[in-house]
Enzyme design. Sequence first.
Site, PDB file in Angstrom:
ATOM      1  N   LYS A 151      19.489 -15.513  21.807  1.00  0.00           N
ATOM      2  CA  LYS A 151      18.061 -15.588  22.463  1.00  0.00           C
ATOM      3  C   LYS A 151      18.255 -16.908  23.258  1.00  0.00           C
ATOM      4  CE  LYS A 151      15.901 -18.009  18.548  1.00  0.00           C
ATOM      5  NZ  LYS A 151      14.829 -17.769  17.721  1.00  0.00           N
ATOM      6  N   TYR A 199      11.469 -44.769  39.895  1.00  0.00           N
ATOM      7  CA  TYR A 199       9.900 -44.555  39.668  1.00  0.00           C
ATOM      8  C   TYR A 199       9.467 -45.654  38.880  1.00  0.00           C
ATOM      9  CZ  TYR A 199      10.271 -40.257  42.577  1.00  0.00           C
ATOM     10  OH  TYR A 199      10.112 -39.244  43.550  1.00  0.00           O
TER      11      TYR A 199
HETATM   12  C1  LIG Z   1      14.736 -15.381  13.045  1.00  0.00           C
HETATM   13  C2  LIG Z   1      15.752 -16.081  13.508  1.00  0.00           C
HETATM   14  N1  LIG Z   1      17.017 -15.991  12.737  1.00  0.00           N
HETATM   15  C3  LIG Z   1      18.167 -16.699  13.193  1.00  0.00           C
HETATM   16  C4  LIG Z   1      18.167 -17.836  13.988  1.00  0.00           C
HETATM   17  C5  LIG Z   1      19.356 -18.580  14.203  1.00  0.00           C
HETATM   18  O1  LIG Z   1      19.286 -20.048  13.814  1.00  0.00           O
HETATM   19  P1  LIG Z   1      20.469 -21.047  13.704  1.00  0.00           P
HETATM   20  O2  LIG Z   1      20.450 -21.111  15.114  1.00  0.00           O
HETATM   21  O3  LIG Z   1      19.723 -22.212  13.134  1.00  0.00           O
HETATM   22  O4  LIG Z   1      21.642 -20.507  13.298  1.00  0.00           O
HETATM   23  C6  LIG Z   1      16.880 -18.064  14.573  1.00  0.00           C
HETATM   24  C7  LIG Z   1      16.790 -19.471  15.472  1.00  0.00           C
HETATM   25  O5  LIG Z   1      15.749 -19.736  15.776  1.00  0.00           O
HETATM   26  C8  LIG Z   1      15.773 -17.125  14.188  1.00  0.00           C
HETATM   27  O6  LIG Z   1      14.574 -17.422  14.719  1.00  0.00           O
END
Ligand SMILES: Cc1ncc(COP(=O)(O)O)c(C=O)c1O
Length: 379
Positions: free
Chosen positions: A36, A272
Amino acid sequence: MRDLTWVEISKSSLENNIHQLRKIIGKKTILCPCVKANAYGHGLIETSKIFLNAGADWLSVNSVYEAKTLRDSGIKSPLYILGYVPLDSIKLSVELDCRLVVYNYETLNAVSSASTSTGKTGKIHLKVETGTNRQGILYKDLKAFAKIAKTFKNIEIEGLSTHFSNIEDSTDHSYAELQLERFIEAAKTLKETGIDIPILHCANSAATILFKKTRFNMVRPGISCYGMWPSLETYNTYIQEIKNGFKLSPALTWKTKIAQIKNIPIGEAVGYGCTYITKRETTLAVIPVGYYDGYDRSIKNGLVLINDHIAPLRGRICMNIIMADITDIPGVKTENEVVLMGSSKTTALTAEDFANWAGTINYEVTTRINERIPRIIIK
Ligand SMILES: Cc1ncc(COP(=O)(O)O)c(C=O)c1O
């Protein structure tokens, strides 16, 4: 034409991280990297392909939009959508053969309708609330929810999941232990009710690395796939309690070029708000990157690398420009390369350095690098 700034992604580092994770989880556990947020800023499509070629089994995304982008790029692996799918997008996600996280009846009904209209089985993963108190079905409601889900002939309850709230923020893992106990209890309760769910998963990076017992049949690591540790606490726990040769390689280097070099006298204000006044005759490099690109405006005492030397930033971060003091660096010329994040020959600035300068975490630093900036895959 190259943009003013670009991000280089090391394919071999990404591959190494997947191989390292595979080594600790074994062959049977499903490895489902979290891609993601533009693959934590590394570039969704190319990174996903590298992960799959390196041995990842599934991919997890946050949205149908990301899932569609991956499918359109030709990716056929199982995709698990971790985030909310609006009811009017559920049909699309079923058509795209995505696994959906489910924690409300509205979604459940929409998956069933979508399954009927598409003729496909809707694969769902129930999420049980174990103490993070964001997404998830309350434990007291889980049995009833699962029983109703089970009555839908065109829905398969493929997974049961949860998410830890305090596993990387602390070296005290008692709350994570409590969440794990609740998760195990939830799976047991469902099994006793005749609902035996094949895939159990709760492990993010910290859990995957530190606690074998959290891995079950699938892990969902994110940050570690990109070569970063979730936190210093996780690293310290690893060093003190595990130390099994697990090694991560950061994959991202963010670069640009110097746009202008100028000498200014002592006592001049820079940028700035006149927040910095030169304390000596100063040579400044004007660098064409700013907060629009994801170079956080809240950064204090930031550094960049020029010709393998460290140069301190002066004045505020602007929308598209930062200024660095190169007085002590010999031979710098216009259009010399600047490493904003990552390694040059002998030195490095890490995402963790950025996080310290900006008062945030490495996750936020890399995911905020503007998606517009090209990601270039290097060896
Ligand atoms: C539901 C879920 N699973 C897995 C992960 C992966 O976590 P990490 O990046 O700490 O391994 C996330 C990250 O935000 C998450 O929201």
